[in-house]
Design an enzyme around this catalytic site. Structure first.
Site, PDB file in Angstrom:
ATOM      1  N   ALA A  56       0.791  -1.232   0.000  1.00 26.58           N
ATOM      2  CA  ALA A  56       0.000   0.000   0.000  1.00 26.58           C
ATOM      3  C   ALA A  56       0.832   1.296   0.000  1.00 26.58           C
ATOM      4  O   ALA A  56       0.636   2.156  -0.872  1.00 26.58           O
ATOM      5  CB  ALA A  56      -0.976  -0.041   1.168  1.00 26.58           C
ATOM      6  N   ASP A 245      -4.317  -2.671   3.494  1.00 27.43           N
ATOM      7  CA  ASP A 245      -4.400  -1.821   2.301  1.00 27.43           C
ATOM      8  C   ASP A 245      -5.392  -0.690   2.471  1.00 27.43           C
ATOM      9  O   ASP A 245      -5.273   0.354   1.835  1.00 27.43           O
ATOM     10  CB  ASP A 245      -4.761  -2.671   1.084  1.00 27.43           C
ATOM     11  CG  ASP A 245      -3.582  -3.545   0.714  1.00 27.43           C
ATOM     12  OD1 ASP A 245      -3.448  -4.635   1.292  1.00 27.43           O
ATOM     13  OD2 ASP A 245      -2.753  -3.104  -0.103  1.00 27.43           O
ATOM     14  N   ASN A 255      -7.033  -6.337   3.386  1.00 25.68           N
ATOM     15  CA  ASN A 255      -5.638  -6.731   3.184  1.00 25.68           C
ATOM     16  C   ASN A 255      -5.623  -7.912   2.213  1.00 25.68           C
ATOM     17  O   ASN A 255      -6.667  -8.405   1.797  1.00 25.68           O
ATOM     18  CB  ASN A 255      -4.994  -7.092   4.527  1.00 25.68           C
ATOM     19  CG  ASN A 255      -3.483  -7.254   4.415  1.00 25.68           C
ATOM     20  OD1 ASN A 255      -2.796  -6.376   3.857  1.00 25.68           O
ATOM     21  ND2 ASN A 255      -2.933  -8.347   4.910  1.00 25.68           N
TER      22      ASN A 255
HETATM   23  O1  MRU Z   1      -1.093  -6.912  -3.988  1.00 21.67           O
HETATM   24  P1  MRU Z   1      -0.067  -6.304  -3.077  1.00 21.67           P
HETATM   25  O2  MRU Z   1       1.221  -7.065  -3.054  1.00 21.67           O
HETATM   26  O3  MRU Z   1       0.115  -4.836  -3.340  1.00 21.67           O
HETATM   27  O4  MRU Z   1      -0.715  -6.447  -1.625  1.00 21.67           O
HETATM   28  C1  MRU Z   1       0.011  -5.995  -0.500  1.00 21.67           C
HETATM   29  C2  MRU Z   1      -0.641  -6.240   0.797  1.00 21.67           C
HETATM   30  O5  MRU Z   1      -1.734  -6.762   0.869  1.00 21.67           O
HETATM   31  C3  MRU Z   1       0.063  -5.749   2.023  1.00 21.67           C
HETATM   32  O6  MRU Z   1      -0.244  -6.568   3.112  1.00 21.67           O
HETATM   33  C4  MRU Z   1      -0.392  -4.318   2.335  1.00 21.67           C
HETATM   34  O7  MRU Z   1      -0.282  -3.506   1.211  1.00 21.67           O
HETATM   35  C5  MRU Z   1       0.376  -3.725   3.446  1.00 21.67           C
HETATM   36  S1  MRU Z   1       2.012  -3.334   2.928  1.00 21.67           S
HETATM   37  C6  MRU Z   1       2.815  -2.438   4.104  1.00 21.67           C
END
Ligand code: MRU
Length: 357
Positions: A56, A245, A255
């Site tokens: 995120a 997210d 998330n």
């Molecule tokens: O699809 P992604 O890899 O962008 O998903 C990321 C996540 O779900 C993480 O857990 C979230 O962004 C937190 S990152 C600090």
């Protein structure tokens, strides 16, 4: 460069406001370290859509710098003023991924710089937009430090911890969110054993989290997502730590897909479930998690393996990239402003109040 030893910077700006953006291609990790030089909007958009940059905060920071890159090469449409040009570029970036709110929150900040009276005729606007993007980047780095400090205090010596997806330096501008907490606890001398869910279908846990924890010297064991309940049953885990997210104002947490089932499993075993996220991940406009847009991705992410089919041709696939964990399963939310506890509507509202001096 070797991924275990060399530098790994998810997003890096080179130079002043006339400079360019470097994005580490996370789809190539851990096999190889490849950096993409982004000098136009389309390269940044493709990198976000394809998860070359993901997580995120990192998506949001890439988007903020992406706006700077996009404006550099854009003379504007006929009759368009600079504020409209900023809004158009921002819209193109916002369309890349829907769930993580940081992208929208950071682009809002840049758009409000362009919206101040007189901005349209101000030759210093590119420098001021760039300064805001830099500030967003630095603030996230600092927020990671503060979350690591608050979160590490929750961890006891000898704990086993399950984590999901990737929440480390690769997902942020700093040490990470949940992984930052685990790394800081390890640095503080606590003995820790981390079980990293592989995180189907794109394997952020297997490819990225185990890499980051090994680089930090943290004891890490890779498990299939579906092994988490077994690990909990065997009492090998004392807590779950993961990121978010988007968090609604009642504490519902969007998330990576698989988070919800992990939360239910943790609750069934009486294991605390900690979410670690900066306050920029909180979407105060949302009453609850029902309105969080959930990204659905391509079927082939599930139905193929390294380009080869693993299912009959044209089988129906449902591939949501995120899920929403109801707040009743969340023990606490660790932010840069402290550890928020239930009832979350109150604790989140208090955390979002402007600091009084
Ligand atoms: O699809 P992604 O890899 O962008 O998903 C990321 C996540 O779900 C993480 O857990 C979230 O962004 C937190 S990152 C600090």
């Amino acid at each position: 460069v070797d991924a275990l030893n060399g530098p790994l910077e998810a997003v890096e700006w080179v130079g002043d406001e006339r400079g360019y953006l470097k994005i580490l291609d996370q789809t190539r990790l851990p096999a190889s370290v490849e950096v993409i030089e982004c000098r136009d909007l389309e390269t940044v958009r493709e990198a976000i859509r394809s998860l070359r940059v993901r997580g995120a905060p990192a998506i949001g920071i890439a988007g903020a710098y992406g706006l700077i890159v996009g404006l550099q090469a854009d003379a504007g449409l006929p009759g368009e003023d600079v504020r409209e040009r900023v809004a158009r570029t921002s819209r193109a970036l916002r369309a890349c991924r829907p769930t993580a709110v940081n992208l929208f929150a950071y682009l809002d900040r840049l758009e409000s710089v362009a919206a101040v009276p007189g901005a349209a005729s101000d030759s210093g606007l590119p420098a001021r937009l760039f300064a805001e993007a830099r500030r967003i980047d630095a603030e996230n780095r600092d927020a990671c430090e503060a979350m690591a400090r608050h979160g590490a205090a929750l961890i006891e010596d000898g704990w086993g911890v399950i984590t999901h997806c990737n929440t480390g330096g690769l997902a942020t501008a700093g040490i990470g969110t949940a992984l930052g907490v685990l790394i800081r606890a390890h640095e503080d001398g606590k003995r820790l054993r981390v079980f990293a869910d592989e995180t189907r279908p794109l394997l952020q846990g297997a490819r990225l989290t185990t890499l980051e924890l090994r680089r930090a010297g943290v004891d890490v064991t890779l498990i299939c997502d579906s092994a988490a309940a077994r690990v909990l049953h065997e009492r090998r885990a004392d807590a779950v730590f993961l990121g978010a997210d988007r968090i609604a104002s009642n504490g519902d947490v969007a998330n990576k897909i698989g988070t919800y089932s992990l939360a239910v499993n943790a609750a069934a075993h009486g294991i605390p479930f900690f979410v670690v996220a900066p306050t920029s991940t909180i979407d105060a406009a949302l009453e609850n998690g029902d309105a969080i847009p959930i990204e659905e991705r391509r079927p082939d992410e599930v139905a193929t393996w390294q380009g080869e089919p693993i299912a009959p041709p044209e089988v129906a696939v449902y591939n949501p990239a995120f899920d929403v964990t109801p707040h009743r399963y969340v023990s606490a939310i660790v932010t840069e402003r402290g550890v928020l506890r239930p009832p979350f509507r109150e604790s989140i509202a208090a955390a979002l109040e402007p600091a009084r001096t």
